[in-house]
Enzyme design. Structure first.
Site, PDB file in Angstrom:
ATOM      1  CB  SER A 255      -0.995  -0.001   1.216  1.00  0.00           C
ATOM      2  OG  SER A 255      -1.933   0.862   1.125  1.00  0.00           O
TER       3      SER A 255
ATOM      4  CG  ASP B  56      -6.641  -2.950  -3.369  1.00  0.00           C
ATOM      5  OD1 ASP B  56      -7.393  -2.657  -2.756  1.00  0.00           O
ATOM      6  OD2 ASP B  56      -5.242  -3.165  -3.396  1.00  0.00           O
TER       7      ASP B  56
ATOM      8  CG  HIS C  95      -5.463  -2.691   0.227  1.00  0.00           C
ATOM      9  ND1 HIS C  95      -4.713  -2.218  -0.709  1.00  0.00           N
ATOM     10  CD2 HIS C  95      -4.801  -2.036   1.504  1.00  0.00           C
ATOM     11  CE1 HIS C  95      -3.975  -1.223  -0.506  1.00  0.00           C
ATOM     12  NE2 HIS C  95      -3.865  -1.032   0.910  1.00  0.00           N
TER      13      HIS C  95
END
Length: 716
Positions: free
Chosen positions: A570, A658, A690
């Site tokens: 991320s 995601d 995610h």
């Protein structure tokens, strides 16, 4: 295996399976607390654990119980634990106040059930699906509860609202027309878009409060909840006269809720006649209401709406008799070294001392997660954990001043510890008893680092902030230098604490040293640190990580500066890609999970679109439309602008489902590098979101990361 050794896929997988096999405690409850004539107490503790079964590629849950022999001073003896019991079909569980009953929400064959068990066996079983009063029961911490009424005859929980017939927008049904002009036809709402709460909460749209009457064997949905909120985290008020709940604002539209403590919400009181009142302010974010044992005080967490999606929170106190609210513990802007740094996470479900005067909680503090006691009368916060053995202390339960905590360190897997809270003023130096003691078959060592930015890299608005880091490695017995893996956390407003992380321990076991960096903006260092990153993303955080890496290499000559790799997910992937672009000759390989690559193209696809504006220092509003200036700022902070300079091999791991960072972000970098002949590999996980959290995905990612890192090392 203290020096780097080239290994094949099966050997790497074996190390990962071995280290990932240690179970983690999730929750604890006291089932029996019996006093004898001489004052001795027998206390039974039931715990729930999570453990990975790589053979089944599944994450299993099991329960285990301990019985403690105690006196008024502490734990005298711990009897051998019960055998572990598999509990994978359970979604939620809760013991009644007396400990006589255990409620379970379970699922099987497409149905959900509410069961109540006693010492005599199954007492009540309700087929919630067949009753058709509500949709599926919420089990995630953002919404879920399973609360016993004091009478032990009713249970309160949160479930999805049953979908009703949609009302048409625009003209009334009597004058409505189909798109093709035919009048008098009802709208076909099967294809109407239904909002939900985003990543990790797909299909969760509108919740309702439900009460199961165990005597009648029925379930009712409570009336009176304001129509513009989704209720969550509910509990009974004193004397079971009503409920208190958190209400998440649904209007004008829903934003991603998971991992976001900045969503507009309120604390509501609903009586059983359907009258509802707002107890908190209506323009804040609230969570975790917790009622004192005497029913006098209600505390809850409060934060700002919008801005950083994770933040330092204040602790509010509501006098239940007067409904007057005051600040019990304010946001900590700039903690002094070693002192309490603020609250950054949820309160445990049971956090009050027996005299209703102290609140016990865990929270980040620099590179650690610690245990604190707050005196409600003096507002004094006392640190009661000790970092000499464990850097991670998570409170699971407080029961009549008995504390149950989970402790770990980068070199020590999780274990349970228990201890009694001393009288006021004696909290420092608490005595602890360890219930289980898992041991490693190899030695790890770790140290915490704190350093300052260079004068050129200081943030003039927030000067004097520090950078944190943790270095984990296997105890060295040879003379060779170790390759270094730089591990960067996501968020960006989260943090690494000195806890057991299986992937880090496995990398250390394979011969790598691992540096985990808490750049400015990480939680646990005060609100000023969080705010310092706003408008400086892609610059301040990148320089902080590089500064920490150079510091570690200069401080420890056993680390090899010619063999440095970087990885993260991320925002951590965002920074990893920045680093290989901004320092193209420094890093030998990069592995990024669901990275943000181009913030300008992400703004229209993320479930937390507000963060895309906040990250570049812009205010967000629901009716915001992108401007050329805003998109230009977003592009400027993005790794894609450095793609032409990237020379290190890049491994991308993307979740096709995601919703926080679209997988098309990674594809942008893949195509940019592919077109330039740069070494790039992309792993595409069809069923993952995610977190890339499925067991088989986590194992596959780890194996591929190690294999990817080995390649440039073989070329030396």
């Amino acid at each position: 295996m203290h020096n780097y050794t080239e290994l094949g896929r099966e050997a790497i997988a074996a190390v990962f399976r071995n280290i990932g096999a240690f179970p983690t405690p999730l929750s604890a409850a006291v089932t029996h607390d019996t006093a004898t004539a001489d004052g001795t107490r027998y206390i039974s503790i039931s715990t729930v654990w999570s453990q990975v079964d790589h053979t089944k590629a599944a994450r299993l849950c099991f329960s285990q119980s301990w019985t403690l022999l105690c006196d008024h001073k502490g734990v005298l003896q711990c009897l051998p634990p019960s055998p572990c019991t598999h509990s994978n079909r359970e979604l939620l569980s809760s013991y009644s106040t007396s400990g006589s009953y255990r409620a379970i929400v379970s699922q099987g064959s497409g149905h959900q059930y509410l069961e109540v068990w006693s010492s005599g066996g199954l007492k009540t079983s309700l087929d919630l699906t067949a009753l058709n009063v509500h949709g599926s029961v919420y089990e995630d911490a953002t919404f879920a509860c399973l609360a016993w009424a004091a009478c032990e005859g009713r249970l309160l929980y949160v479930a999805e609202k049953l979908p009703g017939k949609s009302e048409p927008s625009g003209p009334s049904s009597s004058s409505s027309a189909r798109a093709d002009g035919a009048p008098g036809e009802e709208f076909n709402d099967k294809s109407v878009y239904v909002e939900d709460w985003g990543e990790g909460l797909t299909g969760r749209s509108s919740s309702v409060l439900c009460v199961a009457d165990l005597g009648k064997g029925d379930v009712t949905v409570l009336k009176g909840v304001p129509p513009h909120v989704s209720p969550a985290q509910a509990l009974w008020t004193p004397k079971d006269e009503g409920v208190v709940f958190v209400g998440w604002w649904e209007e004008p539209f829903r934003l991603g809720l998971k991992f976001c403590s900045n969503r507009r919400s309120g604390l509501f009181h609903l009586d059983l006649q359907g009258n509802c009142e707002l107890l908190s302010a209506d323009s804040v974010s609230v969570s975790c209401p917790r009622l004192s044992p005497d029913g006098r005080w209600l505390v809850y967490l409060q934060g700002r709406v919008f801005g950083p999606h994770s933040q330092c929170l204040s602790l509010q106190q509501c006098d239940w008799q007067t409904k007057r609210t005051s600040v019990l513990l304010d946001v900590v802007k700039r903690p002094k070294t070693g002192e309490f740094a603020g609250i950054y996470e949820a309160l445990p479900s049971h956090c009050w001392s027996s005299d209703s005067q102290r609140i016990i909680f865990s929270s980040a503090r620099g590179n650690y997660k610690d245990l604190f006691v707050l005196d409600r009368r003096t507002k004094r916060v006392t640190l009661v954990s000790d970092n000499s053995e464990f850097g991670f202390w998570k409170l699971l339960l407080v029961h009549k001043d008995l504390l149950v905590v989970s402790c770990s360190a980068p070199s020590r897997p999780p274990r349970l510890r228990v201890g009694f809270l001393p009288p006021v003023g004696g909290e420092v130096g608490m005595s602890w008893v360890t219930l289980n003691d898992p041991s490693l078959t190899f030695d790890l060592e770790w140290k915490a680092l704190e350093l300052n930015p260079s004068p050129q890299e200081e943030n003039l608005q927030f000067s004097g902030l520090c950078i944190g880091a943790l270095l984990v490695r296997q105890v060295a017995h040879g003379s060779g230098r170790q390759p270094l893996v730089v591990f960067i956390h996501g968020g960006p407003h989260s943090h690494f604490c000195a806890e057991w992380i299986p992937s880090v321990a496995a990398l250390a076991r394979l011969g790598y040293a691992v540096l985990m960096v808490n750049y400015r903006g990480s939680t646990g260092f005060g609100q000023d640190g969080i705010l310092s990153l706003i408008g400086n993303i892609g610059s301040q955080d990148v320089k902080d990580v590089q500064r920490a890496v150079l510091h570690a290499l200069q401080d420890d000559i056993t680390l090899d500066p010619q063999r440095v790799m970087v990885m993260g997910g991320s925002h951590g992937g965002f920074l990893a890609c920045h680093l290989v672009g901004q320092y193209p000759d420094f890093y030998k390989a990069c592995a990024a999970r669901n990275p943000v690559i181009n913030a300008a193209t992400l703004v229209g696809t993320s479930d937390i679109v507000d963060w895309r504006y906040c990250s570049v220092g812009l205010e967000y509003s629901f009716d915001q439309l992108p401007t050329p200036e805003a998109l230009s700022l977003m592009l400027q902070i993005s790794p894609i602008t450095h793609a032409a300079q990237i020379r290190a091999p890049v491994l991308l791991m993307l979740g096709a489902k995601d919703r926080r960072v679209s997988p098309h972000q990674g594809l942008e970098l893949y195509r940019a590098l592919k077109s330039r002949g740069s070494p790039i590999r992309l792993l595409w996980y069809v069923e993952d979101g995610h977190s890339l959290g499925r067991v088989e995905t986590q194992a596959d990612c780890f194996i591929n990361i190690v294999l990817w890192f080995q390649q440039p090392l073989q070329q030396r």
